[in-house]
Design an enzyme around this catalytic site. Sequence first.
Site, mmCIF file in Angstrom:
data_model
loop_
_atom_site.group_PDB
_atom_site.id
_atom_site.type_symbol
_atom_site.label_atom_id
_atom_site.label_comp_id
_atom_site.label_asym_id
_atom_site.label_seq_id
_atom_site.Cartn_x
_atom_site.Cartn_y
_atom_site.Cartn_z
ATOM 1 N N LYS A 150 1.012 4.204 -2.922
ATOM 2 C CA LYS A 150 0.733 5.602 -2.618
ATOM 3 C C LYS A 150 1.960 6.480 -2.884
ATOM 4 O O LYS A 150 1.832 7.652 -3.252
ATOM 5 C CB LYS A 150 0.268 5.746 -1.167
ATOM 6 C CG LYS A 150 -1.128 5.205 -0.917
ATOM 7 C CD LYS A 150 -2.187 5.971 -1.699
ATOM 8 C CE LYS A 150 -3.601 5.550 -1.337
ATOM 9 N NZ LYS A 150 -4.635 6.325 -2.051
ATOM 10 N N TYR B 291 0.835 -1.199 0.000
ATOM 11 C CA TYR B 291 0.000 0.000 0.000
ATOM 12 C C TYR B 291 0.873 1.254 0.000
ATOM 13 O O TYR B 291 0.628 2.197 -0.760
ATOM 14 C CB TYR B 291 -0.911 -0.013 1.229
ATOM 15 C CG TYR B 291 -1.813 1.190 1.353
ATOM 16 C CD1 TYR B 291 -3.018 1.246 0.657
ATOM 17 C CD2 TYR B 291 -1.477 2.267 2.169
ATOM 18 C CE1 TYR B 291 -3.852 2.349 0.767
ATOM 19 C CE2 TYR B 291 -2.305 3.369 2.284
ATOM 20 C CZ TYR B 291 -3.493 3.410 1.584
ATOM 21 O OH TYR B 291 -4.309 4.503 1.691
#
Length: 235
Positions: free
Chosen positions: A146, A142
């Site tokens: 990002k 994740y």
Amino acid sequence: MTTKIDGAVVFVTGANGGLGEEFVRQSLQRGAVKVYATARSPREWGDPRIAPLFLDVTDPESVAQAVKNAADTTIVINNAGMTRRGPLAEARMTDVRAIFETNFFGALNVAQAFAPILEFNRNGALLNVLSVLSWLGSGNAYSASKAALWSATNSLRLELAPRGILVSGLHLGFTATPMTKGIDAPMNNAADVVRAALNGLEEGDYEILADDLSVTTKANLAAPIEVMYPQLVKP
């Protein structure tokens, strides 16, 4: 370059989630005349100002159809996201690719598709919902997705500014939403985060730091790596 939410037409991806619902609600509170509430499973909102739309950000055809259905959009909020927990060193590549398909390629696809719309409708804005984990590796795949979107946001900001489009990035720490369920950590209130995000858009901020953790982490980016990751300090 400021953005007026009063009178705007707002397009929200991932509208059924905790942040997404707040973006829909607070945009209307600030005077948006219409909000496209998009999701893979769109729902009825009971408000004529809210237009539910099907959208799968990982499917270019779905994004293209959404552009046709929402050609009056003036503000795009790239909020859709996903995560799967577990060490990056042991993650299945199919899981990593799925996270990137939504968090990076999906968001970039939406940005590319709506750029001509935002330019045509004048004084448009694109808000990419990032994370403090775009600067911290503790979120594993994740975090990596990002971080990639943060870099893309910087590029889009430079490319779209001459076309009259504000590109802003929202950084936030853990926030109480369905995505963070089960995480034992202090949580932001989703309403507070969205309020900060919309304030930043209206003020023309290129980067919005929604909480103290994001402010501190950004300030530490130029520090030695051990400041960001004290677990690496040698005994």
